[in-house]
Scaffold this active site. Structure first.
Site, PDB file in Angstrom:
ATOM      1  CB  CYS A 130      58.768  36.557  39.060  1.00 44.33           C
ATOM      2  SG  CYS A 130      57.392  37.365  38.236  1.00 44.33           S
ATOM      3  CB  CYS A 133      58.848  40.087  37.651  1.00 45.50           C
ATOM      4  SG  CYS A 133      57.538  39.311  38.572  1.00 45.50           S
ATOM      5  CG  ASP A 134      62.897  39.354  37.483  1.00 43.81           C
ATOM      6  OD1 ASP A 134      62.588  40.554  37.612  1.00 43.81           O
ATOM      7  OD2 ASP A 134      63.028  38.562  38.434  1.00 43.81           O
TER       8      ASP A 134
END
Ligand code: NAP
Length: 302
Positions: A130, A133-134
């Site tokens: 992701c 997200c990261d």
């Protein structure tokens, strides 16, 4: 016993809940990961009517809140076992057992794994699925994105704004991604496409340090890297249903536009079922149909 259990809190499951709740049913939603599903990790959505542009997190939050405000009960646990035949349907999680008159399965798809050495070992320590997200953990660093579809292309573009260098590793000689994304990638000076290439191994100590990259001539070289983002698509995660619900050869639930399965009182909605287009809009459409069909089914029994 509740009226309706919905497995999955993505756009299909949440929409089904809204339709069932409006008709007065009691609804339990069992979700094993996060509400919103794949939508929740999408950076920007531009093809959902009503919003010129909205983040996946925002749209997920809005649908989740709407279902919750209307009375849906959320259980954040994975559905592990089901018994779907008969008048009382049972869904078990690791610690609970739920019973309902009808079930809607809207469990989406699960991410496809690369399957190379080091992938599992370094997941969460440099290997991510992701970018949204990261990505922030890799600011100013050098990363690889694996895949040639829309997700990989969008991830590469997103990461190119944060990272010094992005290598896009594609197994074929062309991208599957839409042309407008491919064109944007070609304009980015810090994205390098490595076509007909594969990652053979991910190496590191505590975190990822390098990958073994194989080119089209099957030559391998070790390339230093800080992070690996895997974006190679999704596949059905329908194993627990396989002896009860009819599926096609690829393990998608077989259903027509009524979202009915071969089991009375059991419906399927969204990406988990056979259908030509898997989008938020089509998942929402399925959710509306499955929710309404479940209402009809339950009312017919009372
Ligand atoms: P996808 O379209 O299925 O693409 C998967 C990519 O990963 C393909 O390039 C595929 O290569 C590659 N791949 C699969 N297995 C691999 C392996 N073992 N090793 C290396 N490469 C592998 O998946 P997606 O990009 O996640 O998209 C999923 C769906 O969501 C699609 O329908 C997509 O259009 C949609 N989506 C839409 C948007 C948007 O509208 N902006 C954004 C994101 C996703 P091959 O081409 O060789 O098979």
């Amino acid at each position: 016993m509740t009226d309706l259990i919905i497995i999955g809190a993505g756009p299909a499951g949440l929409t089904a809940a809204i339709y069932a709740l409006r008709a007065g049913l009691s609804v339990v939603i069992i979700e094993g990961v996060i509400y919103g599903g794949q939508m929740s990790i999408t950076n920007e959505i531009e093809n959902y009517p009503g919003f010129r542009s909205i983040s996946g997190a925002q749209l997920s939050e809005a649908m989740y809140k709407q279902a919750g405000d209307m009375g849906a009960k959320f259980i954040f646990q994975k559905a592990e076992q089901v018994r779907l035949s008969g008048d009382v349907k049972t869904v078990k999680t690791h610690s609970n057992e739920f019973h309902a008159k009808a079930v809607i399965i809207a469990n989406g798809l699960k991410r496809r794994l690369l399957g190379c050495r080091g992938e599992e070992e370094f997941t969460g320590r440099g290997v991510s699925y992701c970018a949204v997200c990261d990505g922030a953990f890799f600011k100013g660093k050098k990363v690889i994105v694996v895949g040639g579809g829309n997700t990989a292309a969008e991830d590469a573009l997103y990461l190119s704004e944060l990272c010094n260098q992005v290598l896009l590793v594609v197994r074929r000689d062309r991208l599957r991604a839409e042309k407008y994304l491919a064109d944007l990638i070609d304009k980015k000076s810090n994205i390098t496409k490595l076509m007909q290439s594969r990652i053979r191994e991910i190496r590191g100590e505590n975190t990822v340090k390098s990958v073994i990259l194989e080119d089209k001539l099957e030559n391998c070289q070790e390339v230093d890297i800080d992070g690996v983002f895997i974006a190679i698509g999704y596949e059905p995660g329908n194993d627990i249903y396989k002896d009860q619900i009819k599926m096609d050869d690829y393990m998608y639930f077989i259903s027509d536009e009524s979202c009915q399965t071969n089991v009375s009182g059991v419906y399927v909605a969204g990406d988990c079922r056979t259908k030509p287009i898997r989008q938020i809009a089509t998942a929402v459409s399925d959710g509306a149909v499955a929710g309404s069909m479940a209402v009809r089914f339950i009312l017919s029994k009372t």
